[in-house]
Scaffold this active site. Structure first.
Site, PDB file in Angstrom:
ATOM      1  N   CYS A  31     -29.147   2.071  55.187  1.00 54.99           N
ATOM      2  CA  CYS A  31     -29.824   1.438  56.316  1.00 54.99           C
ATOM      3  C   CYS A  31     -30.917   2.325  56.906  1.00 54.99           C
ATOM      4  O   CYS A  31     -31.648   1.903  57.792  1.00 54.99           O
ATOM      5  CB  CYS A  31     -28.805   1.113  57.409  1.00 54.99           C
ATOM      6  SG  CYS A  31     -27.958   2.570  58.084  1.00 54.99           S
ATOM      7  N   GLY A  67     -35.398  14.776  64.669  1.00 55.20           N
ATOM      8  CA  GLY A  67     -35.596  14.861  63.231  1.00 55.20           C
ATOM      9  C   GLY A  67     -34.555  15.657  62.473  1.00 55.20           C
ATOM     10  O   GLY A  67     -34.555  15.676  61.251  1.00 55.20           O
ATOM     11  N   MET A  68     -33.651  16.339  63.167  1.00 59.93           N
ATOM     12  CA  MET A  68     -32.633  17.134  62.487  1.00 59.93           C
ATOM     13  C   MET A  68     -31.265  16.475  62.623  1.00 59.93           C
ATOM     14  O   MET A  68     -31.108  15.452  63.276  1.00 59.93           O
ATOM     15  CB  MET A  68     -32.613  18.557  63.039  1.00 59.93           C
ATOM     16  CG  MET A  68     -33.862  19.357  62.673  1.00 59.93           C
ATOM     17  SD  MET A  68     -34.153  19.437  60.899  1.00 59.93           S
ATOM     18  CE  MET A  68     -32.756  20.414  60.354  1.00 59.93           C
ATOM     19  N   ASP A  69     -30.249  17.095  61.999  1.00 59.47           N
ATOM     20  CA  ASP A  69     -28.923  16.489  61.949  1.00 59.47           C
ATOM     21  C   ASP A  69     -28.317  16.317  63.336  1.00 59.47           C
ATOM     22  O   ASP A  69     -27.631  15.344  63.611  1.00 59.47           O
ATOM     23  CB  ASP A  69     -27.986  17.348  61.092  1.00 59.47           C
ATOM     24  CG  ASP A  69     -28.429  17.400  59.638  1.00 59.47           C
ATOM     25  OD1 ASP A  69     -28.890  16.365  59.136  1.00 59.47           O
ATOM     26  OD2 ASP A  69     -28.305  18.461  59.020  1.00 59.47           O
ATOM     27  N   ASP A  87     -24.597   8.572  64.846  1.00 63.65           N
ATOM     28  CA  ASP A  87     -24.893   7.990  63.538  1.00 63.65           C
ATOM     29  C   ASP A  87     -24.150   6.671  63.419  1.00 63.65           C
ATOM     30  O   ASP A  87     -23.124   6.468  64.086  1.00 63.65           O
ATOM     31  CB  ASP A  87     -24.444   8.932  62.416  1.00 63.65           C
ATOM     32  CG  ASP A  87     -25.320   8.810  61.166  1.00 63.65           C
ATOM     33  OD1 ASP A  87     -25.915   7.728  60.967  1.00 63.65           O
ATOM     34  OD2 ASP A  87     -25.409   9.780  60.407  1.00 63.65           O
ATOM     35  N   GLY A 161     -14.006   6.587  74.222  1.00 69.43           N
ATOM     36  CA  GLY A 161     -14.776   5.449  74.705  1.00 69.43           C
ATOM     37  C   GLY A 161     -15.772   5.013  73.658  1.00 69.43           C
ATOM     38  O   GLY A 161     -15.661   5.368  72.489  1.00 69.43           O
ATOM     39  N   THR A 164     -18.769  -1.812  72.135  1.00 72.56           N
ATOM     40  CA  THR A 164     -18.518  -2.835  71.124  1.00 72.56           C
ATOM     41  C   THR A 164     -19.339  -4.065  71.468  1.00 72.56           C
ATOM     42  O   THR A 164     -19.271  -4.561  72.597  1.00 72.56           O
ATOM     43  CB  THR A 164     -17.022  -3.198  71.063  1.00 72.56           C
ATOM     44  OG1 THR A 164     -16.265  -2.015  70.797  1.00 72.56           O
ATOM     45  CG2 THR A 164     -16.749  -4.209  69.966  1.00 72.56           C
TER      46      THR A 164
END
Length: 392
Positions: A31, A67-69, A87, A161, A164
């Site tokens: 994605c 731009g980084m993890d 993520d 928490g 949804t």
């Protein structure tokens, strides 16, 4: 983590044709927006990023962001930093419980790429497909949540928490947050010429899950049945699922033990894309050269039979919850690979030296004819556990 029985929808009073992966048109971290597009979209966020940091704490503490993890944000008090990542992914396997575990492992992996081994808190982000029937929703979503929760507990943290929402596709993700002292994380910018590149999970998960779905699609299966058997595909699929659900926590801890200089996790941009992104962040003028590609058994042959439509040999094939790509001192790398296989870390898992760091211009490349390392499935020799909550 032991191998699980194949998910049987009928055990949960669902139609035998139910497939979780049909509730999203994209798969896993496939994605992701392409890297070049992403950088352009984020330019406006980056403009004032470091100006604010200098006004806040100057250059006293490291900061990492767009731009980084993960983001690494110096806190105002106590010499501590907030390390945080978010993520999400779409369903890539049809087992809802394992999909929950994979989603959680995928979120945590960004922390582990920084050498962080302790997560203080997690939030869970769920998109519930409005195309699910009430029965499907009530049977499937609790399994996903349980898988996410169990993986978080295995990581030594908890879910406190989240959010949804209804959505056309099923979406699974979260936020992982921790507060660290400077010695608890490793900035991903210290690679030096002479380092070697180590990878902690094999490539080919996207190929494995795709061809597993082709077992039900004769016109696609016929393209590859001469190079792979149904048993090969089932084993590769199970191995891919177990690898995706496996936490990178052990590797993160060993990064400290063996003096890692930089790392990233391999996900939606493929191994080359993430290697290039990591190379750009280096303070020294270095480049990464990849010579070896560890690949799930038979998946390289499948990829070639498909005209390399997956981009596996070119390093562009997406991975979901992939391994860590770590820059290690040459003299430490073999010891790292030996240590991560130790039984004291549970089942023990392989890692591979796949390339080198050399003097260069902050780029990464795969050599023209990389050596393909066929990684035999470990699942063939493991016990099978029943699916939790299933009715017999």
């Amino acid at each position: 983590m032991s191998v699980r029985e194949s998910f049987n929808p009928e055990s949960y009073e669902l139609d035998k044709s139910f497939r979780l992966t049909r509730f999203a048109e994209l798969k896993g971290t496939g994605c992701k927006v392409p890297q070049d597009v992403l950088q352009k979209l984020l330019e406006s966020l980056q403009e004032n990023h470091f100006q604010e940091d200098e006004q806040f704490l100057g250059a006293v503490m490291p900061r990492l962001g767009i731009g980084m993890d993960t983001c690494v944000i110096p806190l105002r008090h106590g010499g501590l930093s907030l390390v945080q990542t978010t993520d999400y992914i779409y369903p890539i396997v049809d087992d809802p419980y394992m999909m929950g575990r994979i989603a959680c492992a995928n979120v945590l992996s960004d922390l582990y790429a920084m050498g962080v081994t302790e997560c203080d808190n997690m939030l869970m982000l769920l998109g519930v497909s409005n195309k699910l029937t009430d029965r499907e929703r009530d049977k499937v979503m609790p399994l996903i949540i349980q898988g996410f929760k169990d993986a978080a507990e295995e990581a030594g943290t908890s879910v406190t928490g989240g959010q949804t929402v209804l959505n056309p596709w099923v979406v699974l993700g979260g936020v992982a947050t921790t507060v660290c002292q400077p010695n608890e994380f490793i900035m991903p910018d210290n690679a030096v010429p002479g380092d070697v590149l180590v990878l902690t999970k094999p490539l080919g998960t996207q190929v494995a899950v795709a061809v597993h779905q082709w077992l039900d699609i004769p016109e696609k299966w016929n393209k590859i049945k001469l190079v792979v058997t149904q048993e090969d595909v089932e084993l590769a699929y199970q191995e891919a699922m177990m690898n995706m659900a496996r936490l990178n926590r052990t590797a993160a801890g060993l990064m400290h033990t063996f003096n890692a200089h930089a790392a990233t996790d391999i996900t939606g941009f493929g191994i080359l894309g993430h290697a290039q992104n990591l190379a750009k962040q280096q303070r020294n003028e270095v480049s990464f050269v990849i010579h070896n590609l560890p690949v799930l058994a038979k998946m390289a042959a499948v990829s070639k039979a498909c005209g390399n439509m997956f981009g596996l040999m070119h390093g562009s094939c997406p991975e979901t919850s992939g391994g860590l790509l770590i820059c290690l001192p040459r003299e430490q790398a073999a010891r790292f690979c030996a240590e991560i296989k130790s039984p004291k870390y549970g089942e023990g898992h392989q890692a591979w030296i796949i390339g080198i760091v050399e003097k260069g211009n902050r780029t990464a490349r795969i050599i023209d004819k990389p050596r393909i390392i066929e990684v035999a499935p470990q699942v063939a020799s493991q016990n099978v556990n029943p699916t939790p909550g299933a009715t017999s």
